[in-house]
Design a protein around this motif. Structure first.
Motif, short mmCIF file in Angstrom:
data_model
loop_
_atom_site.label_atom_id
_atom_site.label_comp_id
_atom_site.label_asym_id
_atom_site.label_seq_id
_atom_site.Cartn_x
_atom_site.Cartn_y
_atom_site.Cartn_z
N ALA A 174 39.35 37.91 48.00
CA ALA A 174 40.64 37.81 47.24
C ALA A 174 41.68 38.01 48.24
N ALA A 175 41.55 39.16 48.90
CA ALA A 175 42.57 39.80 49.71
C ALA A 175 42.86 38.75 50.85
N LEU A 176 41.81 38.57 51.41
CA LEU A 176 42.03 37.73 52.91
C LEU A 176 42.40 36.21 52.39
N ASP A 177 41.75 35.92 51.53
CA ASP A 177 42.21 34.35 51.05
C ASP A 177 43.64 34.24 50.89
N ARG A 178 44.17 35.39 50.22
CA ARG A 178 45.63 35.21 49.88
C ARG A 178 46.38 35.34 51.07
N HIS A 179 45.87 36.23 52.18
CA HIS A 179 46.59 36.50 53.40
C HIS A 179 46.51 34.96 54.28
N SER A 180 45.24 34.48 54.04
CA SER A 180 45.11 33.30 55.05
C SER A 180 45.45 32.13 54.39
N LYS A 181 45.95 32.15 53.17
CA LYS A 181 46.32 30.84 52.39
C LYS A 181 45.52 29.92 52.21
N VAL A 229 56.92 39.34 51.41
CA VAL A 229 56.51 39.61 50.16
C VAL A 229 56.37 38.83 49.04
N ALA A 230 57.34 37.94 49.16
CA ALA A 230 57.52 36.72 48.19
C ALA A 230 56.51 35.67 48.31
N ARG A 231 56.12 35.53 49.67
CA ARG A 231 55.28 34.48 49.86
C ARG A 231 53.98 34.77 49.56
N ILE A 232 53.55 36.19 49.51
CA ILE A 232 52.16 36.67 49.28
C ILE A 232 52.07 36.59 47.69
N ILE A 233 53.17 36.92 46.92
CA ILE A 233 53.11 37.02 45.60
C ILE A 233 53.10 35.53 45.00
N ASP A 234 53.87 34.70 45.73
CA ASP A 234 54.19 33.21 45.28
C ASP A 234 53.05 32.30 45.68
N TRP A 235 52.08 32.65 46.46
CA TRP A 235 51.16 31.97 47.19
C TRP A 235 50.27 31.46 46.00
N PRO A 236 49.97 29.92 45.82
CA PRO A 236 49.30 29.34 44.55
C PRO A 236 47.69 29.83 44.93
#
Length: 485
Positions: free
Chosen positions: A136-143, A4-11
């Motif tokens: 936006a959802a998948l860009d965050r998921h795939s970094k 969860v933290a990695r998802i939220i903190d992803w730049p």
């Protein structure tokens, strides 16, 4: 750090340092069945010489009134790595027989090398917003390894251009498809070849060309014709055209997933409540689980759109948690719901920018949201809805009902088609629900700007600006967005 933290903190930007070349000269030339003048690296693809960035490949397309070959020198001067032309020119280039066909071939090559699932999005209302939310959802998921068509690049030029821009590293691709006539989406979806096809909603946009909502539904359902094997069709369960869309999807061999408020929806809205700071807190039943998340963009229509987003994300095995974070962060897009604080007499007011598009369904939805927006006065600047044909006068006049229901205090109608609404608002009808709104009709945007200034915006006003893009209400948004009171 947990998941969860990695998802939220992803730049916002990918940080792995992978900035690989989009195309090399030999690969691009081979894909387009052309001949490269030399060896060069391509980092982008462009069709407008004014938008060329260093490293771009510029396509000299031919239009009815303009030939892109006239701008080859300008593109090279701006730093284009090379140009795609149908005649020899000075500077690095790829020579082809037809530049439009070459763009389509390069798009097809990009689709062929894609290593992840592709999502296609269409619909009468909300397709650009849904496309952006899925991205936006998948860009965050795939970094950072998601790709989508930018702006509204959804036609016979925009789709192959968007495909050609897709990097080889892409893990998820999201492409919007639009149309004015039957048969157009069929051609686009065969280029995109989606694994998942989303239809947002069916409304009487383009009814002038197609004649009926049933015909519009059939035209939108063409998106299923390009689905890959075992593809998934995501369709609106609340639509009166749901059976028609479902039948079309099944006929193409698709697996159907429906979304909405209806009891039969596979992704079903259970509850929505107002969230702090606007937007909605949403609870959704996805069959085997319930999901709660926040939708930052206000309005019930945005909540329903979010159901389509969740369905699409799950269909490609994306992260629903990342999708929830993305939806909570996304504000409205410019021209499509952006909420702008403007300086007015005594303080600030809220301007809701819906200036890019309008049809009867989206007008009703945004007027309803205006009615729920806290304000001292509610003001609507409404531009004409285009491509309604002979149905136009009735559709425009019918907006008087949602205007009254929303408690709008002042209406400015803009454009010839809006005369029908002005006439309806001018009728004295004591039996009508809701309070009557004061109104003024303006022939064009310039008159509307002057009329709104003369009216005088004040502190805590809420101003909705909505109309078809060709009306030009973006100029009014710009005018009041810059004012200093």
């Amino acid at each position: 750090m947990n998941a969860v933290a990695r998802i939220i903190d992803w730049p916002a930007e990918a940080t792995d340092g992978n900035t690989q070349v989009l195309w090399d000269a030999a690969t691009a030339a081979r894909a387009m069945k052309g001949t490269a003048s030399g060896d060069f690296a391509i980092s982008g693809v462009e069709i407008d010489s004014r938008e060329v960035q260093p490293g771009d490949l510029f396509f000299a397309l031919k239009g009815e009134a303009m030939d892109g070959h006239r701008f080859v020198e300008d593109a090279l001067a701006r730093g284009a790595a090379a140009v795609v032309v149908d005649r020899s020119v000075g500077g690095p280039h790829i020579l082809v027989s037809d530049t439009m066909e070459a763009l389509e071939r390069l798009g097809a090559a990009a689709r062929l090398r894609a290593r992840g699932p592709i999502i296609g999005v269409t619909g009468s209302v909300g397709k650009t917003g849904v496309k952006e939310m899925i991205f936006a959802a998948l860009d965050r998921h795939s970094k950072g390894d998601a790709h989508r068509s930018v702006k509204s690049y959804n036609n016979h030029v925009g789709v192959p251009l968007s495909l050609a821009r897709m990097p080889a590293r892409t893990r998820f691709g999201i492409f919007e498809m639009g149309m004015n006539h039957a048969g157009e989406i069929a051609g686009l979806t065969r280029q995109v070849r989606p694994n998942v096809a989303v239809i947002t909603t069916i409304a009487p946009a383009h009814i002038e060309m197609l004649g009926s909502e049933e015909a519009i539904a059939d035209a939108k359902a063409e998106i299923f014709q390009g689905l890959e094997a075992d593809g998934i069709a995501i369709i609106p369960a609340d639509s009166p055209h749901y059976p028609r869309l479902r039948a079309a999807a099944l006929a193409c061999g698709a697996n159907v997933v429906s979304f909405g408020k209806a009891s039969h929806a596979d992704v079903r809205l259970l509850d929505m409540v107002s969230a702090i700071g606007g937007g909605s807190l949403v609870t959704v039943d996805m069959g085997d689980r319930r999901v709660c998340y926040t939708v930052a963009a206000p309005g019930e229509h945005q909540v329903v759109n979010s159901l389509a987003v969740m369905a699409a994300v799950r269909a490609v095995n994306g992260d629903l948690g990342a999708a929830g974070v993305a939806l909570a962060e996304m504000d409205g897009l410019a021209g499509r719901g952006a909420r702008i604080e403007i300086t007015v007499e005594g303080g600030t007011a809220l301007l809701i920018d819906e200036s890019y598009n309008a049809n009867p369904a989206s007008m009703r939805a945004t007027l309803a949201q205006l009615g729920r927006t806290p304000a001292q006065r509610r003001i609507a600047v409404l531009g004409a809805m285009k491509e309604l044909g002979s149905h136009g006068p009735d559709y425009h006049a019918a907006l008087a009902i949602p205007i009254r229901e929303a408690g709008v205090d002042q209406v400015f109608t803009v454009g010839e088609e809006m005369i029908a609404l002005a006439a309806e608002l001018g009728k004295s009808d004591g039996a009508a629900l809701g309070k009557p709104a004061a109104f003024a009709h303006c022939a064009n945007v310039r008159e509307a700007i002057d009329a709104v200034r003369a009216f005088g915006l004040k502190r805590d006003d809420a101003i909705l600006v909505k109309g078809s893009n060709s009306v030009g209400l973006a100029a009014l948004v710009a005018a009041f967005g810059k004012q200093e009171g």
